[in-house]
Design a protein around this motif. Structure first.
Motif, PDB file in Angstrom:
ATOM      1  N   VAL A   1      44.944  61.433  37.231  1.00 23.30           N
ATOM      2  CA  VAL A   1      43.729  60.481  37.887  1.00 23.30           C
ATOM      3  C   VAL A   1      42.627  61.614  38.214  1.00 23.30           C
ATOM      4  CG1 VAL A   1      43.069  59.319  39.843  1.00 23.30           C
ATOM      5  CG2 VAL A   1      45.118  58.532  38.647  1.00 23.30           C
ATOM      6  N   LEU A   2      43.163  62.667  38.999  1.00 26.28           N
ATOM      7  CA  LEU A   2      42.196  63.715  39.306  1.00 26.28           C
ATOM      8  C   LEU A   2      41.769  64.579  38.616  1.00 26.28           C
ATOM      9  CD1 LEU A   2      43.601  63.439  43.034  1.00 26.28           C
ATOM     10  CD2 LEU A   2      41.310  62.524  42.329  1.00 26.28           C
ATOM     11  N   ALA A   3      42.548  64.845  37.442  1.00 25.86           N
ATOM     12  CA  ALA A   3      42.299  65.780  36.580  1.00 25.86           C
ATOM     13  C   ALA A   3      40.652  66.309  36.094  1.00 25.86           C
ATOM     14  CB  ALA A   3      43.137  65.824  35.350  1.00 25.86           C
ATOM     15  N   SER A   4      40.202  65.230  35.850  1.00 29.18           N
ATOM     16  CA  SER A   4      38.846  65.157  35.125  1.00 29.18           C
ATOM     17  C   SER A   4      37.700  65.643  36.439  1.00 29.18           C
ATOM     18  CB  SER A   4      38.333  63.926  34.429  1.00 29.18           C
ATOM     19  OG  SER A   4      39.137  63.664  33.216  1.00 29.18           O
ATOM     20  N   LEU A   5      37.978  64.897  37.545  1.00 26.96           N
ATOM     21  CA  LEU A   5      37.292  65.098  38.815  1.00 26.96           C
ATOM     22  C   LEU A   5      37.274  66.765  38.988  1.00 26.96           C
ATOM     23  CD1 LEU A   5      35.356  64.319  41.151  1.00 26.96           C
ATOM     24  CD2 LEU A   5      37.556  63.517  42.225  1.00 26.96           C
TER      25      LEU A   5
ATOM     26  N   ILE B   1      37.792  57.436  35.645  1.00 33.13           N
ATOM     27  CA  ILE B   1      39.159  57.896  35.072  1.00 33.13           C
ATOM     28  C   ILE B   1      39.114  57.969  33.500  1.00 33.13           C
ATOM     29  CG2 ILE B   1      41.868  58.018  35.092  1.00 33.13           C
ATOM     30  CD1 ILE B   1      41.369  56.684  37.869  1.00 33.13           C
ATOM     31  N   GLU B   2      39.207  56.782  32.917  1.00 34.53           N
ATOM     32  CA  GLU B   2      38.983  56.951  31.452  1.00 34.53           C
ATOM     33  C   GLU B   2      37.795  55.715  31.203  1.00 34.53           C
ATOM     34  OE1 GLU B   2      42.701  55.291  30.350  1.00 34.53           O
ATOM     35  OE2 GLU B   2      43.784  57.234  30.278  1.00 34.53           O
TER      36      GLU B   2
ATOM     37  N   GLY C   1      35.605  61.614  35.322  1.00 29.56           N
ATOM     38  CA  GLY C   1      35.372  62.624  36.139  1.00 29.56           C
ATOM     39  C   GLY C   1      34.348  62.458  37.033  1.00 29.56           C
ATOM     40  N   GLU C   2      33.362  61.825  36.699  1.00 26.08           N
ATOM     41  CA  GLU C   2      32.176  61.373  37.318  1.00 26.08           C
ATOM     42  C   GLU C   2      32.339  60.106  38.485  1.00 26.08           C
ATOM     43  OE1 GLU C   2      29.096  63.115  34.264  1.00 26.08           O
ATOM     44  OE2 GLU C   2      28.990  61.221  34.483  1.00 26.08           O
ATOM     45  N   ILE C   3      31.935  60.386  39.755  1.00 29.91           N
ATOM     46  CA  ILE C   3      31.566  59.418  40.891  1.00 29.91           C
ATOM     47  C   ILE C   3      30.102  58.899  40.820  1.00 29.91           C
ATOM     48  CG2 ILE C   3      32.039  58.830  43.077  1.00 29.91           C
ATOM     49  CD1 ILE C   3      33.738  61.252  43.198  1.00 29.91           C
ATOM     50  N   PRO C   4      29.797  58.067  39.689  1.00 28.25           N
ATOM     51  CA  PRO C   4      28.481  57.535  39.693  1.00 28.25           C
ATOM     52  C   PRO C   4      27.725  56.696  40.813  1.00 28.25           C
ATOM     53  CG  PRO C   4      29.741  56.461  38.284  1.00 28.25           C
ATOM     54  CD  PRO C   4      30.691  57.289  38.759  1.00 28.25           C
ATOM     55  N   ASP C   5      28.517  56.504  41.785  1.00 30.32           N
ATOM     56  CA  ASP C   5      27.855  55.609  42.959  1.00 30.32           C
ATOM     57  C   ASP C   5      28.148  56.409  44.293  1.00 30.32           C
ATOM     58  OD1 ASP C   5      30.812  55.230  42.942  1.00 30.32           O
ATOM     59  OD2 ASP C   5      30.517  53.127  43.570  1.00 30.32           O
ATOM     60  N   LEU C   6      28.193  57.867  44.254  1.00 30.92           N
ATOM     61  CA  LEU C   6      28.535  58.660  45.111  1.00 30.92           C
ATOM     62  C   LEU C   6      27.527  58.463  46.321  1.00 30.92           C
ATOM     63  CD1 LEU C   6      30.541  60.711  46.311  1.00 30.92           C
ATOM     64  CD2 LEU C   6      28.801  62.610  45.278  1.00 30.92           C
ATOM     65  N   GLN C   7      26.121  58.340  45.890  1.00 33.30           N
ATOM     66  CA  GLN C   7      24.988  57.948  46.847  1.00 33.30           C
ATOM     67  C   GLN C   7      25.410  56.754  47.925  1.00 33.30           C
ATOM     68  OE1 GLN C   7      24.576  56.881  43.610  1.00 33.30           O
ATOM     69  NE2 GLN C   7      24.245  54.822  43.901  1.00 33.30           N
ATOM     70  N   SER C   8      26.289  56.020  47.626  1.00 34.74           N
ATOM     71  CA  SER C   8      26.733  54.762  48.524  1.00 34.74           C
ATOM     72  C   SER C   8      27.262  55.041  49.723  1.00 34.74           C
ATOM     73  CB  SER C   8      27.414  53.751  47.769  1.00 34.74           C
ATOM     74  OG  SER C   8      28.690  54.062  47.361  1.00 34.74           O
ATOM     75  N   LEU C   9      27.745  56.339  49.642  1.00 36.22           N
ATOM     76  CA  LEU C   9      28.007  57.030  51.086  1.00 36.22           C
ATOM     77  C   LEU C   9      27.093  57.089  52.010  1.00 36.22           C
ATOM     78  CD1 LEU C   9      30.297  60.056  50.059  1.00 36.22           C
ATOM     79  CD2 LEU C   9      30.978  58.133  51.673  1.00 36.22           C
ATOM     80  N   HIS C  10      25.679  57.332  51.741  1.00 35.72           N
ATOM     81  CA  HIS C  10      24.786  57.453  52.742  1.00 35.72           C
ATOM     82  C   HIS C  10      23.598  56.333  52.630  1.00 35.72           C
ATOM     83  CE1 HIS C  10      26.782  60.896  54.265  1.00 35.72           C
ATOM     84  NE2 HIS C  10      26.701  61.314  52.867  1.00 35.72           N
ATOM     85  N   LEU C  11      23.397  55.978  51.220  1.00 37.83           N
ATOM     86  CA  LEU C  11      22.578  54.728  51.026  1.00 37.83           C
ATOM     87  C   LEU C  11      23.200  53.526  50.777  1.00 37.83           C
ATOM     88  CD1 LEU C  11      20.133  56.584  48.358  1.00 37.83           C
ATOM     89  CD2 LEU C  11      19.784  56.448  50.835  1.00 37.83           C
ATOM     90  N   HIS C  12      23.443  52.761  51.990  1.00 41.26           N
ATOM     91  CA  HIS C  12      24.294  51.751  52.137  1.00 41.26           C
ATOM     92  C   HIS C  12      24.226  50.540  51.028  1.00 41.26           C
ATOM     93  CE1 HIS C  12      25.942  54.245  55.168  1.00 41.26           C
ATOM     94  NE2 HIS C  12      24.846  54.132  55.873  1.00 41.26           N
TER      95      HIS C  12
ATOM     96  N   LEU D   1      30.690  65.859  27.916  1.00 43.33           N
ATOM     97  CA  LEU D   1      31.843  65.517  27.405  1.00 43.33           C
ATOM     98  C   LEU D   1      32.801  66.783  27.462  1.00 43.33           C
ATOM     99  CD1 LEU D   1      31.409  62.362  25.185  1.00 43.33           C
ATOM    100  CD2 LEU D   1      32.939  62.445  27.326  1.00 43.33           C
ATOM    101  N   ALA D   2      32.249  67.805  26.748  1.00 44.57           N
ATOM    102  CA  ALA D   2      32.887  69.067  26.725  1.00 44.57           C
ATOM    103  C   ALA D   2      33.678  69.674  27.919  1.00 44.57           C
ATOM    104  CB  ALA D   2      31.937  70.072  25.939  1.00 44.57           C
ATOM    105  N   VAL D   3      32.674  69.494  29.077  1.00 42.97           N
ATOM    106  CA  VAL D   3      33.083  70.069  30.368  1.00 42.97           C
ATOM    107  C   VAL D   3      34.503  69.428  30.901  1.00 42.97           C
ATOM    108  CG1 VAL D   3      32.740  70.228  33.002  1.00 42.97           C
ATOM    109  CG2 VAL D   3      30.798  70.116  30.983  1.00 42.97           C
ATOM    110  N   THR D   4      34.974  68.212  30.487  1.00 49.03           N
ATOM    111  CA  THR D   4      35.840  67.775  30.770  1.00 49.03           C
ATOM    112  C   THR D   4      37.152  67.719  29.446  1.00 49.03           C
ATOM    113  OG1 THR D   4      35.035  65.520  30.553  1.00 49.03           O
ATOM    114  CG2 THR D   4      35.262  66.476  32.532  1.00 49.03           C
ATOM    115  N   ASN D   5      36.637  68.390  28.440  1.00 44.04           N
ATOM    116  CA  ASN D   5      37.550  68.427  27.481  1.00 44.04           C
ATOM    117  C   ASN D   5      37.876  67.408  26.540  1.00 44.04           C
ATOM    118  OD1 ASN D   5      38.104  71.129  28.101  1.00 44.04           O
ATOM    119  ND2 ASN D   5      39.933  70.710  29.439  1.00 44.04           N
ATOM    120  N   GLN D   6      36.921  66.472  26.450  1.00 40.29           N
ATOM    121  CA  GLN D   6      36.834  65.223  25.713  1.00 40.29           C
ATOM    122  C   GLN D   6      36.124  65.322  24.523  1.00 40.29           C
ATOM    123  OE1 GLN D   6      36.372  61.784  28.678  1.00 40.29           O
ATOM    124  NE2 GLN D   6      35.906  63.536  29.933  1.00 40.29           N
TER     125      GLN D   6
END
Length: 243
Positions: free
Chosen positions: A6-10, A58-59, A82-93, A167-172
């Motif tokens: 689950v966490l490998a790509s992150l 994750i996939e 490996g990406e968290i595309p809604d990370l901004q929702s931590l602070h932009l509610h 994609l190459a960064v996460t070996n895909q």
């Protein structure tokens, strides 16, 4: 699916943009994650919603998009494992755009409470996540230039090369072929052109022996021609901690 998978790509992604210590990695590995399977084309979070958790891919693949009142949609970015595309929702509610799966995907949901506790306890992790959001902004800037200034064939070539590089960064990514699960309509929405124009561009690039786009994949036919057409410079991706 085990936590390591689950966490490998992150972790690969964060280690690319920052320098995490073993204690940081242990803290990330301890995050509570709810793994869920999402069908393709389903909204993960929609404009106007107030999410209480962030989504780790994750996939699969996701897009961020905005829809105008008449119903036209602009795809703003493509997101990969490996990406968290809604990370901004931590602070932009309140979400100001939609986050949608492109294909059937496996997602990991992490509560805002857990993520905030992690960033407060581990400043290196907070720095890494902040750097990720700044790189997202750099990618947005490049997409604005792509849609606003490049000819349509170069727009598609640039998106293909960007996605392959990420994609190459996460070996895909394979050397000459990558997953590219966008329909012609979605390609048009990403490039700011009609589906008919997108179809003509795809045919043109195939006839010119540059790339073959179809069946959820892109096959690079001529690397040199593709690079020349796109005028691709990956500096905006900031793929090294010192970059």
């Amino acid at each position: 699916m085990d936590r390591e998978t689950v966490l490998a790509s992150l972790l690969r992604r964060l280690n690319t943009v920052s320098q995490l210590e073993p204690a940081d990695i242990d803290a990330i590995n301890s995050l509570p994650i709810a793994v869920r399977h999402w069908e393709g084309g389903r909204a993960i979070v929609s404009e106007g919603e107030r999410p209480k958790e962030c989504c780790l891919i994750i996939e699969g693949f996701c897009i961020r998009s905005k829809t105008t009142i008449p119903g036209g949609r602009q795809i703003l970015s493509i997101h990969i494992p490996g990406e968290i595309p809604d990370l901004q929702s931590l602070h932009l509610h309140m979400m100001d755009h939609d986050l949608i799966t492109l294909v059937p995907s496996t997602l990991g949901f992490i509560s805002h409470t857990a993520l905030l506790a992690l960033t407060h306890a581990r400043p290196n992790v907070a720095d890494a996540l902040w750097r990720v959001t700044l790189i997202d902004a750099a990618i947005f800037r490049e997409w604005i230039v792509n849609v606003g200034q490049r000819p349509a064939p170069a727009r598609l070539a640039h998106v293909v090369l960007e996605l392959r590089r990420r994609l190459a960064v996460t070996n895909q990514a394979e050397s000459t072929a990558i997953e590219f699960p966008l329909t012609q309509e979605q390609i048009g929405e990403a490039l700011g052109i009609t589906p008919v124009h997108a179809n003509r561009i795809i045919k043109q690039l195939r006839q010119d022996g540059i790339v073959d786009v179809g069946k959820g994949r892109v096959q690079v036919l001529d690397e040199a021609k593709l690079m020349e057409l796109a005028q691709f410079d990956d500096r905006y991706l900031h793929l090294h901690p010192a970059a």
